[in-house]
Scaffold this active site. Structure first.
Site, mmCIF file in Angstrom:
data_model
loop_
_atom_site.group_PDB
_atom_site.id
_atom_site.type_symbol
_atom_site.label_atom_id
_atom_site.label_comp_id
_atom_site.label_asym_id
_atom_site.label_seq_id
_atom_site.Cartn_x
_atom_site.Cartn_y
_atom_site.Cartn_z
ATOM 1 N N SER A 83 -3.232 25.719 44.694
ATOM 2 C CA SER A 83 -3.533 24.331 45.024
ATOM 3 C C SER A 83 -2.226 23.567 45.088
ATOM 4 C CB SER A 83 -4.420 23.724 43.957
ATOM 5 O OG SER A 83 -3.647 23.478 42.801
ATOM 6 N N LYS A 84 -2.252 22.524 45.876
ATOM 7 C CA LYS A 84 -1.030 21.751 46.082
ATOM 8 C C LYS A 84 -0.454 21.309 44.738
ATOM 9 C CE LYS A 84 0.772 18.275 49.220
ATOM 10 N NZ LYS A 84 1.377 17.212 48.498
ATOM 11 N N ARG A 85 -1.341 20.928 43.828
ATOM 12 C CA ARG A 85 -0.860 20.420 42.551
ATOM 13 C C ARG A 85 -0.085 21.493 41.777
ATOM 14 N NH1 ARG A 85 -1.286 19.997 37.403
ATOM 15 N NH2 ARG A 85 -2.785 21.681 37.248
ATOM 16 N N THR A 116 3.199 22.484 43.519
ATOM 17 C CA THR A 116 4.234 21.459 43.541
ATOM 18 C C THR A 116 4.532 20.923 42.147
ATOM 19 O OG1 THR A 116 2.563 19.820 44.046
ATOM 20 C CG2 THR A 116 3.734 20.754 45.908
#
Ligand SMILES: [Zn+2]
Length: 294
Positions: A230-232, A235
């Site tokens: 997931s992007k979270r 990143t």
């Protein structure tokens, strides 16, 4: 004849803090270059201001330093190279290898492949927006140190591609090719998410008469069920309070087995002595946070 000295590089975009995926690329490119006695350069790919996060370039440089990776020579900022990119576009235009395109996104097919609408001139009543590179029908298959033979013909997959965007910004494909040549890069080690664009870059290198570097595309960080993180998670910034753990996890992700309990210096010394690119997995699953810190 003496062998060409190895020059590797790490080229992050300043779109946020250093995260696990980019740490893996940094560690992989650093070790591949340094174990061959080569140089390791750092380039900040800051040519897309709308996507950039203020201050992140400086934080990435500081973070790499704290993690024990220091580039040879000054950092190259792509924002300082706009004149060179324009010269490159002009060279291609003058050689008939690039042309103005009036199409907007809504004119393009859903596949994303450009139909060549403006190849022989802009349709009447339209105004030029972007500049496209005229892709020939050639085969741009290359050998990747990790992924093996990677076939690809940009003419079949993407068609003529943009080198200067409608908003006046230069395309990543152009800037990366011009700068790898400018910096004398012989070895490109980066995430496999960029594997697809490599044929396009080779296409440009050939048009300019540049030497094609060696490529090694590292596994990207995906979760155990095969999806990209997931992007979270992807990143989430690297925890710099624990540099030994961060570098150790990146090494483990790259298939290396560093001993536990080392200092940061000793961990790098170990990595320089025992880095084995044959152990790097072609595809890697598993959350980085699930890896056991050394
Ligand atoms: Zn067009």
């Amino acid at each position: 004849m003496s062998p060409v000295p190895v020059v590797g590089r790490f080229a992050p975009s300043p779109t946020g803090d250093l995260h696990f995926g980019s740490l893996v690329s940094a560690v992989g490119s650093y070790l591949e270059a340094r174990v061959s006695g080569g140089m390791w350069l750092l380039r900040i790919e800051d040519i897309d201001p709308p996507r950039e996060v203020a201050g992140s370039a400086g934080r990435i440089i500081d973070d790499l330093h704290r993690l024990g990776m220091n580039p040879d020579g000054p950092v190259l900022y792509q924002s300082s190279r706009l004149g060179a990119y324009q010269d490159a576009v002009d060279t291609l235009l003058e050689a008939g290898l690039a042309y103005a395109c009036a199409c907007s996104r809504k004119d393009l097919s859903e596949s994303g492949k450009y139909a060549g609408t403006c190849r022989n001139g802009i349709p009447p009543g339209k105004t030029p927006r972007s500049i496209r590179f005229r892709v020939d029908a050639g085969d741009y298959t290359f050998y990747d140190k990790l992924q093996g033979t990677v076939a690809g013909s940009p003419a079949e997959t993407v068609g003529d591609f943009i080198i200067r965007r409608a908003d006046g910004l230069f395309a990543y494909q152009l800037a990366v090719v011009v700068d790898d040549q400018f910096q004398g890069v012989t070895q490109v080690v980066r995430g496999a998410d960029l594997l697809d664009s490599t044929n396009r870059q080779i296409c440009l290198q050939k048009a300019f008469g540049f030497v094609t570097p060696q490529y090694m595309h590292l596994p990207i960080v995906i979760s155990a069920d095969g999806k990209k993180l997931s992007k979270r998670v992807r990143t989430d910034p690297v925890n710099l309070k624990e540099p030994v753990s961060a570098v150790g996890q990146a090494l483990q992700f790259l298939g290396q087995s560093p001993p536990r309990g080392l200092s940061l210096n000793d961990l790098w010394e170990w990595a320089m002595a025992y880095w084995d690119s044959d152990q790097v997995p072609r595809v890697k699953t598993g959350l980085p946070c699930a890896a056991t810190p050394p």
